[in-house]
Design an enzyme around this catalytic site. Structure first.
Site, PDB file in Angstrom:
ATOM      1  N   GLU A 208      29.020  31.600  47.317  1.00 28.73           N
ATOM      2  CA  GLU A 208      28.527  32.375  46.166  1.00 28.73           C
ATOM      3  C   GLU A 208      27.347  33.201  46.672  1.00 28.73           C
ATOM      4  O   GLU A 208      26.239  32.686  46.808  1.00 28.73           O
ATOM      5  CB  GLU A 208      28.075  31.432  45.039  1.00 28.73           C
ATOM      6  CG  GLU A 208      29.191  30.601  44.415  1.00 28.73           C
ATOM      7  CD  GLU A 208      29.986  31.368  43.370  1.00 28.73           C
ATOM      8  OE1 GLU A 208      29.575  32.481  42.985  1.00 28.73           O
ATOM      9  OE2 GLU A 208      31.037  30.854  42.954  1.00 28.73           O
ATOM     10  N   CYS A 242      21.126  36.771  40.887  1.00 27.57           N
ATOM     11  CA  CYS A 242      22.162  37.334  41.766  1.00 27.57           C
ATOM     12  C   CYS A 242      22.983  38.422  41.083  1.00 27.57           C
ATOM     13  O   CYS A 242      23.447  39.341  41.735  1.00 27.57           O
ATOM     14  CB  CYS A 242      23.070  36.227  42.274  1.00 27.57           C
ATOM     15  SG  CYS A 242      23.809  35.269  40.943  1.00 27.57           S
TER      16      CYS A 242
HETATM   17  P1  NAD Z   1      19.307  31.976  51.501  1.00 27.60           P
HETATM   18  O1  NAD Z   1      20.658  32.314  51.984  1.00 27.60           O
HETATM   19  O2  NAD Z   1      18.117  32.342  52.326  1.00 27.60           O
HETATM   20  O3  NAD Z   1      19.176  30.396  51.231  1.00 27.60           O
HETATM   21  C1  NAD Z   1      20.182  29.642  50.591  1.00 27.60           C
HETATM   22  C2  NAD Z   1      20.243  28.250  51.194  1.00 27.60           C
HETATM   23  O4  NAD Z   1      20.526  28.351  52.578  1.00 27.60           O
HETATM   24  C3  NAD Z   1      18.947  27.468  51.076  1.00 27.60           C
HETATM   25  O5  NAD Z   1      19.259  26.144  50.704  1.00 27.60           O
HETATM   26  C4  NAD Z   1      18.350  27.542  52.461  1.00 27.60           C
HETATM   27  O6  NAD Z   1      17.607  26.395  52.795  1.00 27.60           O
HETATM   28  C5  NAD Z   1      19.575  27.640  53.346  1.00 27.60           C
HETATM   29  N1  NAD Z   1      19.337  28.388  54.586  1.00 27.60           N
HETATM   30  C6  NAD Z   1      18.507  29.458  54.755  1.00 27.60           C
HETATM   31  N2  NAD Z   1      18.587  29.902  56.028  1.00 27.60           N
HETATM   32  C7  NAD Z   1      19.469  29.109  56.661  1.00 27.60           C
HETATM   33  C8  NAD Z   1      19.981  29.055  58.000  1.00 27.60           C
HETATM   34  N3  NAD Z   1      19.565  29.933  58.931  1.00 27.60           N
HETATM   35  N4  NAD Z   1      20.872  28.106  58.308  1.00 27.60           N
HETATM   36  C9  NAD Z   1      21.288  27.224  57.393  1.00 27.60           C
HETATM   37  N5  NAD Z   1      20.850  27.225  56.106  1.00 27.60           N
HETATM   38  C10 NAD Z   1      19.944  28.140  55.744  1.00 27.60           C
HETATM   39  O7  NAD Z   1      19.227  32.637  50.056  1.00 27.60           O
HETATM   40  P2  NAD Z   1      18.012  32.684  49.050  1.00 27.60           P
HETATM   41  O8  NAD Z   1      16.966  33.622  49.559  1.00 27.60           O
HETATM   42  O9  NAD Z   1      17.598  31.310  48.697  1.00 27.60           O
HETATM   43  O10 NAD Z   1      18.718  33.293  47.761  1.00 27.60           O
HETATM   44  C11 NAD Z   1      18.858  34.670  47.536  1.00 27.60           C
HETATM   45  C12 NAD Z   1      20.281  35.132  47.721  1.00 27.60           C
HETATM   46  O11 NAD Z   1      21.176  34.274  47.047  1.00 27.60           O
HETATM   47  C13 NAD Z   1      20.492  36.506  47.116  1.00 27.60           C
HETATM   48  O12 NAD Z   1      21.294  37.268  47.981  1.00 27.60           O
HETATM   49  C14 NAD Z   1      21.249  36.212  45.833  1.00 27.60           C
HETATM   50  O13 NAD Z   1      22.017  37.272  45.360  1.00 27.60           O
HETATM   51  C15 NAD Z   1      22.072  35.043  46.232  1.00 27.60           C
HETATM   52  N6  NAD Z   1      22.482  34.260  45.069  1.00 27.60           N
HETATM   53  C16 NAD Z   1      23.797  34.229  44.742  1.00 27.60           C
HETATM   54  C17 NAD Z   1      24.182  33.531  43.604  1.00 27.60           C
HETATM   55  C18 NAD Z   1      25.635  33.462  43.191  1.00 27.60           C
HETATM   56  O14 NAD Z   1      25.937  32.643  42.349  1.00 27.60           O
HETATM   57  N7  NAD Z   1      26.521  34.266  43.746  1.00 27.60           N
HETATM   58  C19 NAD Z   1      23.239  32.874  42.840  1.00 27.60           C
HETATM   59  C20 NAD Z   1      21.911  32.938  43.221  1.00 27.60           C
HETATM   60  C21 NAD Z   1      21.527  33.633  44.338  1.00 27.60           C
END
Ligand code: NAD
Length: 456
Positions: A208, A242
Site C-alpha cells: 500500500e 496517502c
Molecule cells: P516509509 O516507507 O519510510 O516507512 C514505512 C515503514 O517502512 C516503516 O515501518 C519504516 O520503519 C519502514 N522502513 C523505512 N525504511 C526502511 C528500510 N530501508 N528498510 C526496511 N523498512 C524500512 O514511509 P513513511 O514515510 O512512514 O510513510 C509515507 C509514505 O507512505 C507516503 O508515500 C504515503 O503515501 C504512504 N502511505 C500509503 C498508504 C496507503 O494506504 N497506500 C497509507 C499511508 C501512507
C-alpha cells in the site's frame, strides 16, 4: 536481534490450528476491540503527542474506523469463511466445485507514521479475521504510538499477535525471516525493498504505497462544494494522508474563482490563524524541512512556517509547472499547487505523464467529462465530486496500481487478501470419460476438441 524465535512461536501456534475456527477468530477480534476501547484515551494521547492530532480527528480517522471495521468483520465473518460455490462445467459431471478461504500463516504487518494506529490495526483486523497470526512493525517515526502499540499488545495473546519496534536496522533483520504474507504500508521507495526481501522467500505481499493523487476540476462544477471537499481532503492530518489530493488540475476559466473559494474554506475550517486551530503538525523535523523545501515563491495563500512547532500553514501555490520540485515528488504536507488546463485531453495527458497515483479526484457536473477522465487514466481508485471517502467504504477495495502499490483491503477485500482462496473440485467415481485417456486416437481427439469448446 534474532527474530526467528518469535516467528517460530507464532508458526507453532498457527500449526496447532487454534487460529482457524470461526469462534477463535471472533474471539481474537472481540479481544482486539476490547483492548482498543479500554485504552482509547492512551491512544488519543499518543496520536496527539506524535502529530498534535486532536481527539475528534483521532477518533474519526483512526480509533473509530478500527472499531467499525472490527464490528463489520464480526458481522460478516461467517459468510466470508463459508465455502464459495463455483460452477462445474458439464464435462466434469458428476462433480462439484468450490473455493475455500484459508489463512496463510504468520503475517508481517508494517506501517507508516501518518495514521500510525489505523494503518497497523486495519490490516491486523483482516489478518485475524482470515485466521492468521501477525507480527506488527509500527513506524519508529510516530514513536509515541509505536511504543503504545507495543505496550498494549503485551497483554494480548503473544502467540497470535506480537510487536517488533525499531527502524531500518531492526526491519532489515526482520525481513530476513520467512513470513507467509507481508502487508506493507509506506513509501514507494521502501516498498521496493520490501518486495525484494519478500521475493527471497517467495512470500506474497500487499504494498500500500503513495504517489501524487490529482484532483481535476472542470469549469462546470459546484464551486463551493468542490472547494469545501478539496480543503477537507487536503488538510486533514495536515496533508499527511496517502490519498490527499496532491495537486489541482483546474480549468483555466475558473482558476481564480476556485483559489478564492478554497481560501474561504481554509479560513472557515481553520480560522485566520490555523496555527491556533485543530490543524495537526508535521510529524518530524526532517519531514518539516522536506515539506518546507517544496514551498517556492508562487504562494497565493498561507506560506507561514514555524520550525519549533513543526507548523506549516495551509498553503496554495499558483503558476506551477511540471518541472517544479513540488511536482516531482509526493508532497505529503499542507501545500496545494495549481496547474491549469484548457481541454480535458490536456489534463489526461498530464496525469498519464506521471506515475500511476493511488487516488484520482474529478469534480464536474458533466457526465462526459467525468467518464472521459475515468476511462483514460489509471489510478488505485477514483472518487467523483468528493475526496478520500471512497477509501473508507467497506464495500470497495482500497489499494494502488503501478507505483502506488498492489493488493487491496477493506471489509471482505481485506479478508480475501489475507486468505488463500483455494479452489477445490470434487469428482465422483460414477462416470468416467474414456476419451481423455491415452492413447489418443483421432476420434478421441475430435471428442476432446468438441468438449473443450463446451467448458463453460
Ligand atoms: P516509509 O516507507 O519510510 O516507512 C514505512 C515503514 O517502512 C516503516 O515501518 C519504516 O520503519 C519502514 N522502513 C523505512 N525504511 C526502511 C528500510 N530501508 N528498510 C526496511 N523498512 C524500512 O514511509 P513513511 O514515510 O512512514 O510513510 C509515507 C509514505 O507512505 C507516503 O508515500 C504515503 O503515501 C504512504 N502511505 C500509503 C498508504 C496507503 O494506504 N497506500 C497509507 C499511508 C501512507
Amino acid at each position: 536481534m534474532n527474530y526467528s524465535a518469535l516467528i517460530d512461536r507464532q508458526r507453532a501456534y498457527f500449526k496447532s490450528n487454534q487460529t482457524r475456527s470461526l469462534k477463535a477468530r471472533k474471539q481474537a477480534l472481540t479481544d482486539l476491540k476490547k483492548l482498543i476501547l479500554e485504552h482509547q484515551t492512551a491512544i488519543e494521547t499518543a496520536l496527539f503527542n506524535d502529530l498534535k492530532k486532536h481527539k475528534e480527528e483521532a477518533y474519526v480517522t483512526e480509533i473509530g474506523t478500527c472499531i467499525a471495521e472490527i464490528d463489520f468483520a464480526l458481522k460478516h465473518l461467517k459468510g466470508w469463511m463459508s465455502p464459495r460455490k463455483a460452477h462445474t462445467p458439464l464435462m466434469y459431471f458428476p462433480g462439484k466445485s468450490y473455493m475455500l478461504a484459508q489463512p496463510y500463516g504468520v503475517t508481517l504487518v508494517m506501517a507508516s507514521w501518518n495514521y500510525p494506529f489505523k494503518l497497523i490495526v486495519g490490516p491486523l483486523i483482516a489478518a485475524l479475521a482470515a485466521g492468521n497470526t501477525a507480527i506488527l512493525k509500527p513506524s519508529e517515526i510516530s514513536a509515541h504510538t509505536s511504543k503504545l502499540i507495543a505496550k498494549l499488545f503485551e497483554s494480548f495473546n503473544q502467540d497470535l499477535v506480537s510487536v517488533v519496534q525499531g527502524g531500518v536496522e531492526q526491519t532489515t533483520e526482520l525481513l530476513k525471516e520467512k513470513f507467509d504474507y507481508i502487508f506493507f504500508t509506506g513509501s514507494t521507495m521502501v516498498g521496493k525493498i520490501i518486495h525484494k526481501a519478500a521475493a527471497q522467500h517467495l512470500t506474497p505481499c500487499t504494498l500500500e504505497l503513495g504517489g501524487k493523487s490529482p484532483a481535476i476540476v472542470d469549469q462546470h462544477t459546484n464551486l463551493k462544494v468542490t472547494a469545501k471537499r478539496l480543503v477537507w481532503g487536503k488538510f486533514l492530518n495536515a496533508g499527511q494522508t496517502c490519498v490527499a489530493p496532491d495537486y489541482i488540475l483546474v480549468h483555466h476559466n475558473i482558476k481564480e474563482a476556485l483559489i478564492n473559494a478554497i481560501k474561504d474554506e481554509i479560513i472557515n475550517f481553520y480560522s485566520e490563524n490555523p496555527q491556533s486551530s485543530s490543524l495537526p503538525r508535521i510529524i518530524s523535523d526532517k519531514h518539516f524541512r522536506r515539506v518546507q523545501g517544496l514551498i517556492d515563491g508562487k504562494i497565493v495563500f498561507g506560506g507561514q512556517t514555524d520550525a519549533k512547532d513543526r507548523y506549516i500553514a495551509p498553503t496554495l501555490i499558483d503558476g506551477v509547472t511540471l518541472n517544479d520540485k513540488i511536482m516531482q515528488e509526493e508532497i505529503f504536507g499542507p501545500l496545494l499547487p495549481f496547474i491549469t488546463f484548457k481541454d480535458v485531453s490536456k489534463a489526461i495527458e498530464i496525469i498519464n505523464s506521471m506515475a500511476k497515483p493511488l487516488s484520482l479526484y474529478v469534480f464536474s457536473k458533466q457526465k462526459s467529462f467525468i467518464e472521459k477522465i475515468i476511462a483514460n487514466t489509471s489510478s488505485g481508485g477514483v472518487c467523483v465530486n468528493e475526496t478520500i471517502m471512497h477509501m473508507t467504504s467497506a464495500y470497495l477495495p482500497f489499494g494502488g496500481v503501478g507505483s502506488s502499490g498492489f493488493g487491496a483491503y477493506n471489509g471482505k477485500f481485506g479478508f480475501d487478501t489475507l486468505s488463500h482462496l483455494k479452489p477445490v473440485m470434487k469428482r465422483s467415481f460414477l462416470f468416467d470419460i474414456p476419451q481423455k485417456y491415452p492413447p489418443i486416437n483421432k476420434s478421441k481427439f475430435n471428442f476432446l476438441k468438441f468438449a473443450l469448446k463446451r467448458l463453460s
